[in-house]
Design a protein around this motif. Structure first.
Motif, mmCIF file in Angstrom:
data_model
loop_
_atom_site.group_PDB
_atom_site.id
_atom_site.type_symbol
_atom_site.label_atom_id
_atom_site.label_comp_id
_atom_site.label_asym_id
_atom_site.label_seq_id
_atom_site.Cartn_x
_atom_site.Cartn_y
_atom_site.Cartn_z
ATOM 1 N N PRO A 92 0.808 -1.231 0.000
ATOM 2 C CA PRO A 92 0.000 0.000 0.000
ATOM 3 C C PRO A 92 0.838 1.278 0.000
ATOM 4 O O PRO A 92 0.558 2.201 -0.772
ATOM 5 N N THR A 93 1.872 1.335 0.828
ATOM 6 C CA THR A 93 2.603 2.599 0.971
ATOM 7 C C THR A 93 3.604 2.802 -0.156
ATOM 8 O O THR A 93 3.621 3.847 -0.804
ATOM 9 N N MET A 94 4.439 1.778 -0.374
ATOM 10 C CA MET A 94 5.469 1.976 -1.396
ATOM 11 C C MET A 94 4.854 2.093 -2.784
ATOM 12 O O MET A 94 5.288 2.929 -3.588
ATOM 13 N N MET A 95 3.812 1.314 -3.047
ATOM 14 C CA MET A 95 3.159 1.435 -4.364
ATOM 15 C C MET A 95 2.509 2.801 -4.510
ATOM 16 O O MET A 95 2.510 3.385 -5.588
ATOM 17 N N SER A 96 1.955 3.313 -3.409
ATOM 18 C CA SER A 96 1.341 4.652 -3.477
ATOM 19 C C SER A 96 2.401 5.710 -3.749
ATOM 20 O O SER A 96 2.142 6.667 -4.484
ATOM 21 N N LEU A 97 3.581 5.532 -3.167
ATOM 22 C CA LEU A 97 4.659 6.492 -3.451
ATOM 23 C C LEU A 97 5.079 6.408 -4.925
ATOM 24 O O LEU A 97 5.327 7.422 -5.571
ATOM 25 N N VAL A 98 5.135 5.172 -5.424
ATOM 26 C CA VAL A 98 5.474 4.992 -6.844
ATOM 27 C C VAL A 98 4.394 5.630 -7.726
ATOM 28 O O VAL A 98 4.681 6.355 -8.680
ATOM 29 N N LEU A 99 3.125 5.392 -7.351
ATOM 30 C CA LEU A 99 2.016 5.951 -8.145
ATOM 31 C C LEU A 99 1.946 7.468 -8.015
ATOM 32 O O LEU A 99 1.541 8.158 -8.954
ATOM 33 N N ALA A 100 2.358 7.991 -6.851
ATOM 34 C CA ALA A 100 2.401 9.460 -6.695
ATOM 35 C C ALA A 100 3.375 10.034 -7.708
ATOM 36 O O ALA A 100 3.127 11.086 -8.304
ATOM 37 N N GLY A 101 4.488 9.332 -7.906
ATOM 38 C CA GLY A 101 5.477 9.788 -8.883
ATOM 39 C C GLY A 101 4.963 9.682 -10.301
ATOM 40 O O GLY A 101 5.089 10.613 -11.085
ATOM 41 N N LYS A 102 4.324 8.568 -10.605
ATOM 42 C CA LYS A 102 3.900 8.349 -11.994
ATOM 43 C C LYS A 102 2.603 9.100 -12.312
ATOM 44 O O LYS A 102 2.550 9.904 -13.236
ATOM 45 N N ILE A 103 1.583 8.845 -11.502
ATOM 46 C CA ILE A 103 0.259 9.405 -11.813
ATOM 47 C C ILE A 103 0.128 10.850 -11.319
ATOM 48 O O ILE A 103 -0.433 11.693 -12.006
ATOM 49 N N GLY A 104 0.681 11.115 -10.133
ATOM 50 C CA GLY A 104 0.582 12.473 -9.573
ATOM 51 C C GLY A 104 1.203 13.508 -10.485
ATOM 52 O O GLY A 104 0.599 14.545 -10.772
ATOM 53 N N SER A 105 2.400 13.215 -10.979
ATOM 54 C CA SER A 105 3.057 14.198 -11.857
ATOM 55 C C SER A 105 2.292 14.333 -13.170
ATOM 56 O O SER A 105 2.189 15.427 -13.721
#
Lengths: 246, 249
Positions: free
Chosen positions: A89-102
């Motif tokens: 949950p946390t590390m994937m969310s950080l990865v998704l923050a980088g990919k999807i958030g940007s």
């Protein structure tokens, strides 16, 4: 007091976003497009990260388990719980923050600086709802599945790495991942995922929506989206863990 | 018809518009001219409701527009078309989808009817066989024409154009100018155009409003502008040697 200004503006942005949409059919098309974008578009990086994350957790756990009294099945338990409770949950969310958030911040930011958002507003369309609501709903719907896939792939990666390196047998690892399984841990992980998906989409959209200037500012908004989303994910990770698990 | 009554606007204490009063008639191309930073774009944003005015009143055909809530402005918005400086076409949509966008949002037309209307609007701006192209595949002039097609698709009563000729070659500028003029007269629209382009002033301006330092400095017709002895407007319009020579003739 700058943070207070942004907090207030963020809540106003959220309020405007949930005002009733004009036509559901238009939002539905956007929603389906974002589901595809967030779901299938993220599977590659999620799969790669999850498999290697599971592999590293397993090998490091074996390396640290030097006590002969502790059975090797414990490696499976540790890998499973680490992956389910924290890493997926946390590390994937950080990865998704980088990919999807940007991606969200730069897409909406570009629309802002090229007056596309003004064009929507002039037509009488609630631009924040039109642009952001489908992204938020799509993220809330698809991120839990992405994280569940990540859990399976992480555990699978641990099994592959452990058995390939010869540090743990297949049966020991499988016994370990089945032992003392607490189903609530998955529920907890999904609660975290839903919270994080809300943070990633709304914070990134907020950054993009309030971009002023040109290409340089779009880049800054994109960076801010990733930085603030990541910080908030870590803060809410702690808050939720404290509230739910203790 | 759009009336402005003593409208003022400031940003962080800096006055951008000060007591501007004017009226823009239906079926006419009304040009707003002025140097950079004179308040043209802010005035247009105030008129379309993207920026709220501090003082004064904006009336659309006698009905108050300024001071209304977002919900109350909705019926007005559906009668407004706007052509932005850069076109502001939606990148993720094709030309056809861009022009169809306002129809999807505000009409109950069938897909066939919408396609018919899109084709009519694209043909009206002299564009054909571009329906499936993306905005990135269009030239600057084509983008402006698609933007005009999108603006006129829902049959607006008011058309706003913010520097429609910026970045275009003189020949394409004249095409866009003539298009705006023809559409205004054909559909009897109240058109307001912000421009720096003196060719536009001479070619299509029915009424010209000159803004200087946020104030209404001068107002009149093309004939009036050639005869005026107002220093600021002469400095602005007849800045080049060519323009000065024309003035002498």
């Amino acid at each position: 007091m700058n943070w207070l200004f942004h907090l207030g503006r963020y809540w106003i942005f959220m309020k405007e976003m949930i005002i009733k949409p004009e036509k559901f059919s238009i939002y539905w098309k956007q929603f389906v497009r974002e589901l595809d974008n967030f779901g299938f578009g993220s599977l590659g990086i999620v799969a790669l990260t999850s498999v290697f994350m599971g592999a590293v957790i397993t090998i490091q756990t074996v390396y640290n388990l030097v006590n002969p009294l502790v059975p090797l099945e414990a490696v499976g338990i540790v890998a499973r719980d680490s992956i389910i409770l924290e890493f997926s949950p946390t590390m994937m969310s950080l990865v998704l923050a980088g990919k999807i958030g940007s991606s969200i911040a730069s897409e909406i930011g570009t629309m802002r600086v090229t007056e596309q958002i003004d064009a929507l507003e002039i037509m009488g369309i609630n631009s924040s709802a039109y642009l952001v609501l489908p992204k938020v709903m799509a993220a809330l719907a698809i991120f839990p599945f992405v994280v569940i896939i990540s859990m399976f792939l992480g555990i699978f990666g641990g099994w592959v790495a452990g058995t390939a390196a010869g540090v743990i047998s297949s049966s020991e690892y499988i016994m370990g991942i089945q032992d003392s399984f607490v189903p609530f841990n998955v529920v907890f992980a999904l609660i975290k995922t839903i919270t994080f998906s809300l943070i990633i989409t709304t914070v990134s959209a907020y950054q993009g929506y309030h971009t002023q200037g040109g290409a340089l500012e779009v880049g800054k908004s994109s960076t801010n989206a990733v930085v603030y989303s990541s910080i908030l994910i870590l803060i809410f990770d702690y808050i939720l863990t404290q509230l739910i698990l203790t | 018809m759009i009336d402005l009554k003593n409208i003022s606007k400031s940003f962080n204490g800096r006055v951008i518009l000060e007591n501007v009063t004017s009226s823009f008639e239906k079926g006419h191309v009304n040009l707003v001219i002025g140097g950079s930073g004179s308040g043209k774009t802010v005035m247009m944003k105030c008129m379309v409701g993207l920026v709220d005015i501090d003082e004064g009143e904006i009336l659309y055909d006698g009905k108050p527009f300024s001071g209304l809530s977002r919900k109350e402005r909705k019926p007005f918005r559906q009668e407004i078309g706007m052509v932005f400086q850069g076109g502001a076409l939606f990148d993720s949509l094709t030309v056809e989808q861009n022009v169809m966008f306002p129809l999807n949002m505000f009409t109950r037309l069938s897909l066939e009817e919408k396609k018919e209307r899109v084709n009519f609007c694209l043909k009206r701006v002299n564009l054909e066989n571009v329906n499936n192209l993306g905005p990135s595949e269009l030239s600057g002039g084509m983008k402006k024409r698609v933007a005009i097609a999108r603006a006129i698709a829902p049959n607006p009563n008011y058309l706003f154009c913010d520097e429609p000729n910026s970045g275009l070659d003189p020949r394409t500028s004249i095409v866009i100018d003539n298009l705006i003029k023809e559409i205004t007269e054909e559909f009897s629209i109240t058109t307001i155009v912000n421009t720096h382009d003196m060719n536009s002033v001479m070619e299509i301006g029915d009424k010209i409003l000159f803004l200087f330092e946020g104030k209404k400095w001068w107002e009149g017709s093309v004939d009036d502008i050639l005869r005026t002895d107002n220093k600021e407007i002469n400095d602005f319009i007849f800045a080049s040697k060519l323009a000065k020579a024309i003035k002498k003739v």
